[in-house]
Design a protein around this motif. Structure first.
Motif, short mmCIF file in Angstrom:
data_model
loop_
_atom_site.label_atom_id
_atom_site.label_comp_id
_atom_site.label_asym_id
_atom_site.label_seq_id
_atom_site.Cartn_x
_atom_site.Cartn_y
_atom_site.Cartn_z
N MET A 99 1.16 5.65 -7.47
CA MET A 99 0.57 6.51 -7.76
C MET A 99 -0.82 8.02 -7.32
O MET A 99 -1.75 7.78 -7.73
N ASN A 100 0.11 8.73 -6.41
CA ASN A 100 -0.20 9.39 -5.56
C ASN A 100 -1.48 9.61 -4.97
O ASN A 100 -2.29 10.55 -5.30
N ILE A 101 -1.26 8.93 -4.13
CA ILE A 101 -3.11 8.27 -3.20
C ILE A 101 -2.32 8.96 -1.82
O ILE A 101 -1.32 8.16 -1.26
N LEU A 124 0.30 -1.45 -0.09
CA LEU A 124 -0.43 -0.21 -0.27
C LEU A 124 1.09 1.11 0.13
O LEU A 124 0.70 2.10 -0.21
N VAL A 125 2.27 1.68 0.56
CA VAL A 125 2.53 2.13 0.77
C VAL A 125 3.49 2.22 -0.96
O VAL A 125 3.38 3.57 -1.48
N VAL A 126 4.13 1.15 -1.09
CA VAL A 126 4.48 1.20 -2.53
C VAL A 126 3.28 1.81 -3.42
O VAL A 126 3.36 3.17 -4.30
N LEU A 127 2.29 1.74 -3.44
CA LEU A 127 0.99 2.11 -4.53
C LEU A 127 0.88 3.64 -4.67
O LEU A 127 0.72 4.22 -5.23
N VAL A 133 -10.11 8.06 0.37
CA VAL A 133 -8.76 7.31 -0.71
C VAL A 133 -9.19 8.33 -2.18
O VAL A 133 -10.03 8.57 -2.58
N VAL A 134 -7.78 9.72 -1.71
CA VAL A 134 -7.94 10.26 -3.13
C VAL A 134 -6.65 10.23 -3.50
O VAL A 134 -5.90 9.45 -3.03
N GLN A 135 -6.32 10.53 -4.83
CA GLN A 135 -5.39 10.85 -6.28
C GLN A 135 -5.43 11.81 -6.53
O GLN A 135 -5.85 12.93 -6.77
N GLU A 136 -4.44 11.67 -6.31
CA GLU A 136 -3.74 14.26 -6.91
C GLU A 136 -3.47 13.15 -8.48
O GLU A 136 -3.21 12.78 -9.16
N ILE A 137 -4.55 14.54 -9.06
CA ILE A 137 -4.94 15.35 -10.58
C ILE A 137 -4.52 16.13 -10.96
O ILE A 137 -4.08 17.07 -10.02
N SER A 138 -4.08 16.35 -12.00
CA SER A 138 -3.47 17.37 -13.07
C SER A 138 -5.04 18.51 -13.45
O SER A 138 -5.61 17.75 -12.94
#
Length: 190
Positions: free
Chosen positions: A33-35, A26-29, A56-61
């Protein structure tokens, strides 16, 4: 009883290994994946995301943002805000967007637009676990978890009596070698 304790120790080690492996994965993912995680302390997104949920959020442009997305946007000198995107306009640069947002439980849009180059998109949420996750910051709880884990590993690897060589028993004798074979003597008769 000894067998049950041995199996319990083995189960503990396997469980610790699996949880450790999942944690590393989970840390690597998360890094790749900027999560990350966002905790909800207000009800502005209810009923979609209730108070006390963890998202659970993911950084996007900014170019990837769409109307209807639930975004977390950083604000200067304030906590980030997580609301639904209601409109998107071009910004000063090609990588910049000016968005307006509104919480699902709010009757009006946020008072000011947000100028962003990136934001965090909500992928999914888990209700009612924010308090439990927040408790992991408690140094007493972290200390207790560390002590319990160390005690479990120590107990599992502690030498048992059946694992030790018995010191009171006399060493077993070496196997006897067979007696040497003698050739019979032949005497000659004349």
């Amino acid at each position: 009883m000894k067998r049950a304790l041995h199996l319990l120790g083995e189960l503990f080690l396997w469980l610790a290994a699996v949880l450790g492996g999942i944690s590393i994965l989970l840390v690597v993912l998360g890094w790749a994946m900027n999560i990350s995680l966002i905790m909800f302390r207000t009800g502005s997104m209810e009923p979609t995301i209730p108070t006390g949920a963890v998202a659970v959020v993911q950084e996007i442009s900014a170019e990837e943002v769409e109307v209807g997305d639930i975004l977390t946007v950083d604000r200067d000198d304030q906590l980030p805000v997580t609301h639904r995107v209601t409109s998107i306009e071009p910004g000063a640069g090609s990588a910049e967007r000016v968005i307006r947002m509104q919480g699902d439980a709010n009757e009006t849009e946020d008072p000011h637009p947000y100028t962003i180059t990136e934001a965090r998109l909500s992928l999914f949420h888990i209700p009612h676990i924010a308090n439990a996750v927040n408790q992991l910051n408690n140094p007493y709880l972290l200390g207790l978890i560390t002590v319990v884990a160390a005690a479990g590993v120590g107990w599992t690897f502690w030498p048992r009596e059946e694992d030790r060589p018995c010191s009171s028993a006399a060493p077993s004798p070496a196997p006897a070698s067979p007696p040497p074979r003698h050739r019979p003597r032949h005497t000659s008769v004349e």
